[in-house]
Design a protein around this motif. Sequence first.
Motif, PDB file in Angstrom:
ATOM      1  N   ASN A   1      -0.427   5.549   5.185  1.00 17.68           N
ATOM      2  CA  ASN A   1      -0.850   4.159   5.389  1.00 17.68           C
ATOM      3  C   ASN A   1       0.227   3.424   6.183  1.00 17.68           C
ATOM      4  O   ASN A   1       1.403   3.451   5.826  1.00 17.68           O
ATOM      5  CB  ASN A   1      -1.064   3.497   4.021  1.00 17.68           C
TER       6      ASN A   1
ATOM      7  N   ARG B   1       5.097  -0.754   9.159  1.00 18.31           N
ATOM      8  CA  ARG B   1       4.965  -1.809  10.160  1.00 18.31           C
ATOM      9  C   ARG B   1       5.720  -3.058   9.709  1.00 18.31           C
ATOM     10  O   ARG B   1       6.500  -3.650  10.443  1.00 18.31           O
ATOM     11  CB  ARG B   1       3.491  -2.156  10.395  1.00 18.31           C
TER      12      ARG B   1
ATOM     13  N   GLU C   1       8.861  -4.889  11.270  1.00 20.81           N
ATOM     14  CA  GLU C   1       8.548  -6.186  11.886  1.00 20.81           C
ATOM     15  C   GLU C   1       9.147  -7.346  11.103  1.00 20.81           C
ATOM     16  O   GLU C   1       9.733  -8.264  11.679  1.00 20.81           O
ATOM     17  CB  GLU C   1       7.030  -6.383  11.999  1.00 20.81           C
TER      18      GLU C   1
ATOM     19  N   MET D   1       5.005 -30.272   6.206  1.00 18.53           N
ATOM     20  CA  MET D   1       4.651 -31.685   6.232  1.00 18.53           C
ATOM     21  C   MET D   1       3.138 -31.824   6.330  1.00 18.53           C
ATOM     22  O   MET D   1       2.407 -30.877   6.381  1.00 18.53           O
ATOM     23  CB  MET D   1       5.347 -32.358   7.411  1.00 18.53           C
TER      24      MET D   1
ATOM     25  N   ARG E   1      -0.476 -27.334   7.877  1.00 14.02           N
ATOM     26  CA  ARG E   1      -0.095 -27.922   9.166  1.00 14.02           C
ATOM     27  C   ARG E   1       0.275 -26.775  10.086  1.00 14.02           C
ATOM     28  O   ARG E   1       1.426 -26.507  10.358  1.00 14.02           O
ATOM     29  CB  ARG E   1       1.081 -28.875   8.970  1.00 14.02           C
TER      30      ARG E   1
ATOM     31  N   HIS F   1      -5.945  -3.155   4.166  1.00 16.39           N
ATOM     32  CA  HIS F   1      -5.356  -1.841   4.455  1.00 16.39           C
ATOM     33  C   HIS F   1      -5.809  -0.787   3.451  1.00 16.39           C
ATOM     34  O   HIS F   1      -5.619   0.404   3.677  1.00 16.39           O
ATOM     35  CB  HIS F   1      -3.828  -1.928   4.416  1.00 16.39           C
ATOM     36  N   SER F   2      -6.282  -1.214   2.303  1.00 16.29           N
ATOM     37  CA  SER F   2      -6.683  -0.246   1.281  1.00 16.29           C
ATOM     38  C   SER F   2      -7.839  -0.808   0.478  1.00 16.29           C
ATOM     39  O   SER F   2      -8.033  -2.021   0.413  1.00 16.29           O
ATOM     40  CB  SER F   2      -5.501   0.057   0.352  1.00 16.29           C
TER      41      SER F   2
ATOM     42  N   GLU G   1       9.557  -8.267  15.303  1.00 17.35           N
ATOM     43  CA  GLU G   1       8.341  -7.772  15.943  1.00 17.35           C
ATOM     44  C   GLU G   1       8.643  -7.156  17.308  1.00 17.35           C
ATOM     45  O   GLU G   1       9.253  -7.786  18.164  1.00 17.35           O
ATOM     46  CB  GLU G   1       7.333  -8.905  16.090  1.00 17.35           C
TER      47      GLU G   1
ATOM     48  N   ASP H   1      -6.356  -0.216   9.385  1.00 18.02           N
ATOM     49  CA  ASP H   1      -5.133  -0.861   9.862  1.00 18.02           C
ATOM     50  C   ASP H   1      -5.479  -1.824  11.007  1.00 18.02           C
ATOM     51  O   ASP H   1      -6.611  -1.907  11.452  1.00 18.02           O
ATOM     52  CB  ASP H   1      -4.122   0.205  10.283  1.00 18.02           C
ATOM     53  N   HIS H   2      -4.461  -2.518  11.459  1.00 18.48           N
ATOM     54  CA  HIS H   2      -4.661  -3.589  12.450  1.00 18.48           C
ATOM     55  C   HIS H   2      -5.268  -3.061  13.753  1.00 18.48           C
ATOM     56  O   HIS H   2      -4.879  -2.002  14.237  1.00 18.48           O
ATOM     57  CB  HIS H   2      -3.332  -4.268  12.780  1.00 18.48           C
TER      58      HIS H   2
ATOM     59  N   ALA I   1       5.757 -27.135   9.079  1.00 20.27           N
ATOM     60  CA  ALA I   1       4.516 -26.678   8.441  1.00 20.27           C
ATOM     61  C   ALA I   1       4.386 -27.259   7.036  1.00 20.27           C
ATOM     62  O   ALA I   1       3.293 -27.343   6.492  1.00 20.27           O
ATOM     63  CB  ALA I   1       4.484 -25.160   8.387  1.00 20.27           C
TER      64      ALA I   1
ATOM     65  N   ASN J   1      -1.734  -7.771  20.546  1.00 19.95           N
ATOM     66  CA  ASN J   1      -0.579  -7.488  19.706  1.00 19.95           C
ATOM     67  C   ASN J   1      -1.068  -7.187  18.302  1.00 19.95           C
ATOM     68  O   ASN J   1      -1.965  -7.852  17.789  1.00 19.95           O
ATOM     69  CB  ASN J   1       0.347  -8.710  19.712  1.00 19.95           C
ATOM     70  N   LEU J   2      -0.465  -6.193  17.674  1.00 20.53           N
ATOM     71  CA  LEU J   2      -0.929  -5.768  16.351  1.00 20.53           C
ATOM     72  C   LEU J   2      -0.236  -6.506  15.209  1.00 20.53           C
ATOM     73  O   LEU J   2      -0.460  -6.195  14.050  1.00 20.53           O
ATOM     74  CB  LEU J   2      -0.715  -4.252  16.178  1.00 20.53           C
ATOM     75  N   SER J   3       0.623  -7.439  15.533  1.00 20.19           N
ATOM     76  CA  SER J   3       1.293  -8.201  14.478  1.00 20.19           C
ATOM     77  C   SER J   3       0.438  -9.407  14.108  1.00 20.19           C
ATOM     78  O   SER J   3      -0.012 -10.144  14.966  1.00 20.19           O
ATOM     79  CB  SER J   3       2.661  -8.669  14.979  1.00 20.19           C
ATOM     80  N   HIS J   4       0.246  -9.612  12.806  1.00 19.43           N
ATOM     81  CA  HIS J   4      -0.499 -10.787  12.356  1.00 19.43           C
ATOM     82  C   HIS J   4       0.082 -12.054  12.957  1.00 19.43           C
ATOM     83  O   HIS J   4      -0.630 -12.955  13.381  1.00 19.43           O
ATOM     84  CB  HIS J   4      -0.370 -10.977  10.830  1.00 19.43           C
ATOM     85  N   PHE J   5       1.409 -12.109  12.920  1.00 16.41           N
ATOM     86  CA  PHE J   5       2.078 -13.383  13.135  1.00 16.41           C
ATOM     87  C   PHE J   5       2.142 -13.698  14.614  1.00 16.41           C
ATOM     88  O   PHE J   5       1.913 -14.828  15.023  1.00 16.41           O
ATOM     89  CB  PHE J   5       3.424 -13.340  12.425  1.00 16.41           C
ATOM     90  N   THR J   6       2.405 -12.653  15.421  1.00 17.72           N
ATOM     91  CA  THR J   6       2.384 -12.856  16.863  1.00 17.72           C
ATOM     92  C   THR J   6       0.977 -13.222  17.307  1.00 17.72           C
ATOM     93  O   THR J   6       0.766 -14.153  18.096  1.00 17.72           O
ATOM     94  CB  THR J   6       2.867 -11.579  17.571  1.00 17.72           C
TER      95      THR J   6
ATOM     96  N   GLU K   1       0.483 -28.785  16.427  1.00 17.23           N
ATOM     97  CA  GLU K   1       1.721 -29.325  16.998  1.00 17.23           C
ATOM     98  C   GLU K   1       1.379 -30.130  18.247  1.00 17.23           C
ATOM     99  O   GLU K   1       0.821 -29.595  19.203  1.00 17.23           O
ATOM    100  CB  GLU K   1       2.661 -28.165  17.334  1.00 17.23           C
TER     101      GLU K   1
ATOM    102  N   ASP L   1      -6.764  -8.740   5.204  1.00 18.02           N
ATOM    103  CA  ASP L   1      -5.877  -7.660   5.660  1.00 18.02           C
ATOM    104  C   ASP L   1      -6.112  -6.421   4.790  1.00 18.02           C
ATOM    105  O   ASP L   1      -5.286  -6.041   3.984  1.00 18.02           O
ATOM    106  CB  ASP L   1      -4.419  -8.128   5.566  1.00 18.02           C
TER     107      ASP L   1
ATOM    108  N   ASN M   1      -0.606   3.888  -1.997  1.00 13.13           N
ATOM    109  CA  ASN M   1      -1.850   4.456  -1.460  1.00 13.13           C
ATOM    110  C   ASN M   1      -1.576   5.393  -0.277  1.00 13.13           C
ATOM    111  O   ASN M   1      -2.504   5.919   0.319  1.00 13.13           O
ATOM    112  CB  ASN M   1      -2.778   3.339  -0.985  1.00 13.13           C
TER     113      ASN M   1
ATOM    114  N   ARG N   1      -8.911  -1.167  13.080  1.00 14.88           N
ATOM    115  CA  ARG N   1      -9.109   0.105  13.768  1.00 14.88           C
ATOM    116  C   ARG N   1     -10.547   0.595  13.645  1.00 14.88           C
ATOM    117  O   ARG N   1     -11.245   0.297  12.688  1.00 14.88           O
ATOM    118  CB  ARG N   1      -8.199   1.181  13.149  1.00 14.88           C
TER     119      ARG N   1
ATOM    120  N   ASP O   1       0.782  -1.230   0.000  1.00 11.16           N
ATOM    121  CA  ASP O   1       0.000   0.000   0.000  1.00 11.16           C
ATOM    122  C   ASP O   1       0.817   1.285   0.000  1.00 11.16           C
ATOM    123  O   ASP O   1       0.280   2.351   0.305  1.00 11.16           O
ATOM    124  CB  ASP O   1      -0.981   0.022   1.186  1.00 11.16           C
TER     125      ASP O   1
END
Lengths: 710, 419
Positions: A387, A392, A396, A603, B169, B290-291, A402, B345-346, A601, B118-123, B174, B288, A380, B335, A377
């Motif tokens: 944006n 981020r 991150e 597998m 997976r 954002h736009s 992160e 945004d996240h 992941a 937490n604002l991180s997707h992955f966390t 796990e 996600d 944008n 948001r 973005d």
Amino acid sequence: MQSFRRAWAGVVLALAMVGCGGSSGPSFAITALGLVGGDLEATAAGEITGNEVFTIRGVGFDPASEFYFGATAAPTLVFVSATELRVTTPPMPEGVVDIRIVNPDGAETTLEGAFTFAVAPTLAAVVALDGPGVGTSLALVDDRTALELTGTGFKTGATVWIDGIEVVGTFVNATTLQCAAPNLPTERVADVAVRNPEGLRATLVETLTYTQRYSLAPQPGGLSEDQVRHLLRRAGFGASDTSVLALRNRTGSSIADSLLNIRADAALNAVESNAFAIFEDTPPPSAEINARTYQEWHIHLLRNNEKTLQERLAWFLHNHFATSQTALGGGERWWIYEQIQLLRSFGKPIGEGGLDFNWRELCIRICKDRAMLRWLDGINSRNGAPNENFPRELWELFMLGEGRGYTQEDIVQASRAFTGFRRVDVEGQEYDTVRYEKNGHDAADPKTIFGVTGNFGYDSVSPYHEDGAGIDVDDRDTDGGIVALTLRERPVEASTFICRKLAETFLYDDVSDALVEELAQMLRDNDWNMRPVLRAMIGSKAMFSAHTRKSQIKQPVEFVLQFLRNTDIDATESRIRGALDSLQQEPLEPPGVEGWPRGSAWMGGQAMLERINFLRDVVRDLDDTPTQINPILPPVGQRSPGEIVDHLARLIGVELTVFARTAMIEYVTTELSGDVVVPFDFDPTDERDLRMKTRGLLYLLAQYHDGHRQ
Amino acid sequence: MTKVTRRSILRGAMCGAAALTITPIRGLSRAAMAASEATANGKFVVLVNLFGGNDGLNTVIPSHLTPYTERRPTLSLTEGLHDLTGGWALHPNLTSCKGLWDAGQMHVVQKVGYPNENLSHFTSQNIYSYGVRDIGTNGDGRGWLGRFADTYCTNPVEPLGVVSVGAGRRLDFEANAGEALVLDSVPNFNFDVDTDFRSDHELRQRTARAIVDTETAPGSGSGLTIFNTSKQAHELVDRVQAGVVGWQDPLTYADNTFGRRLKEVSRLLHARDEFGTKVFYTGFGGFDTHSGQLTRHADLMSQLDVNLGAFVADMQARSMWDDCVVIVISEFGRRNFENGSFGTDHGHGNAFMVMGGGVDGGKITGDMNEEDLNRNQPAFGYDFRELYADVIDNHLGLASAPIFPESYQNTGDIRLLKT
């Protein structure tokens, strides 16, 4: 832990005759004592619980001799010969006692204070106090790792034995000893023993793992064929037998230098030109090229470029700056080609349009990469309407990790800095482009980022970005770009972040902070040039350690390309793309900005089936090109079933158990008659037999579980 | 119908020892016995993850709160909404969901998340996957579904107890014992044959099978995962293929990612009694936003709703809807205010939708006020584990305590099921 008494249980204490205590009776004395088959020097000591067997050597023994520990007779005594007795110890309180032998004629000999009854120590754990393996049972082969031993009953003056070598132990208290591990010539799992002064000991069998995995010191000596194969799995996508044998016996560092040489030559020009020919009459930039064509262009390079590290690094970076062409419209799609070319140029010399491994420069370029600007973005993000998506993820996922050294407010402010690019339609041009426009950039107020206030923007707009049109350089961003600011203000976070990812990719998963810091220091010391980091890793002892080798699960791209490169089997780009589609790792289409998953992941039942079915597809194609069979096989005359199995296993880099090897040889020498397995007279000179069984062996060998590791 | 099938297989296994020597039959009979233990109540959960962070405020819309339209000048939705209760309304494209609401079979929980979001997707995804907020301190290396499988699908190990359908997976799976089935497409969950050498290919298959059956699995690590997966592929193909014979495609699932995945869930449920699957994990991505959110999100809502509608009808036609609970989740919401790119945004807490024949629906747990919307994002209200736990305890009838060992906020407010 259960075996701590194992070494002791086998002890036979030899009491040898060295002199005479008197002329009339038997005499004995204690001389050298040894563990049978062991490596510890024993002394005359036993446990207070008794019931341990000792051998007594001397002369003049009688079947009716009696033996005493202090005043207590040995509960059992076995007369072996006139020079050897075996006795068991009685239970006795702790302390030193005389030992005495009495013959039936009354003659006797006493050794005063010659035997000690004591409580045996126990050994519970051995952990490293320093080094990167701190807190675990890991020692470096060449680093005198400090160790702490815990257990019970340790005494002042206790000694420590590691792999049969006595080392000086420091007595801390009855439950703790410390020592330095002796250096060993090779990796192994060593026994550790503690021996109290009187001679009682405790042993932990195979408890201390000696590794060279943490060492970035160069791997000494020339590489074996197996080591070359390992290296080319990691620093490339496998290699043909010819390429492997050409590198054998060279040192790791010398091979690293060759791999890191990404200067253009005839072969590289040819492979790039062949790849480009996939675009036929409409090369990029163009709106005419479909997504699959870009993938096949990329696949051609991954499969064929002999500068294998160039493509390996490009793949690493593609996964790192993961951008998907699925987000790009038809007129925008050529931007992914441009991005991959940027990534492929990372290790090229500056004189050839490359970045000479400069991490800072690559991060700067990626901020202005058209595909990235679209993907996250950036196009944008406008003055007054910034944006947050790109800043981020820049911190991150691309630069810091992160939550490492930046705040939400830093992101907000950086999003203001990352404004000014927009997509433009150029009149008379069917494909789209991206331009920087000064008035689209938010230069109104200074931005405070990482506590530093300044006029930050993109780092200077580079000619790379502009396709020949006028460059609108913004002179208002007097304090430079976010990338440079990030590396300046957060050098430790930035360098450790990327170096950890590199080490996890090229070495192993549970990489230590110490090793990461060693690499990060190199990156910082070399002004963000990554070449020394790569060189160190590629040629290091860690690269060739048992901990690194075969520690990773192959990603689909690695599985597919290694199979093809190792066997030198041809497969069309379309076939490879189809396989990678089924395996859910299509180049240029990562699932999200975080890139593809790693490790386990990949597998899963269906994933395994897709891998096996890919092998089916490839081996079935061999029929169309029977001339491919011969180069894969060992020379004529060395084509017994066993020889063929071993040869193909070596090519593919698979280690078989005895059972698996036997099963595969049986497969070659049997067939199905209806539902029954019957002998098959395999004829290595018969083309059909060879084709059928070679197909089957490739299929079986490459799906064998060891074949999914690298 | 399916119950009869299961009994006949068991009977076959018990009467004919010879049949036991044929691998597929043996696999089925063992599985059927496992299933009889694990599916005491025949109930199951379908977890639908909207990957990328679904905009909860444009899914379940606070049309009664003025900051909603003020802070989202171009993104707020005001027309064609499906009114629920208390001023809340559903996105215009969620027509099937509205039908479920009206039928009293959809329950909404507001502001679902976890503390200190937490604002991180992955966390955030990791927190959901492990079912642990403080992973470094309280994690045990297993996903919540891994703990579930270790606890409830291990006697004997049942790889079909929890199944990933198109979701890969994930870390959720796990586990210590066994390897959950990770599948994308049942028709493709099969071995391709070397048609030039059919008989020899069969011999290859037997050889590969003999190797995985005979060799000892490595003790741990990547080698163990590969070995188990390899074994699973060879062991489960026949069983899965046999189980789905006779499944009829209702032809109502859309030809898009989510439609294809739900169709596979439906196909696997054809063998519900044989497989005994307790949790299907599926979902789709693209959230996600954002736009350019308005149209993108509308398309996603449509994909969600059309296929959920098809799934509900499918389940009802097969008399399974009363045994099913669908939970629609996402790693976070977005948001309260739109950004400059017509996106969001996240954010934090999100509206989760729970539906099923046994769900106590037509209700919303939790609420929002203007203050919530004047913040950057709604405050955290309910821990996702309280929601999961209610379904595990009261729908599946299994104790949730071993699945979520880390303590979490338990308000006692969440009661999703009819009593």
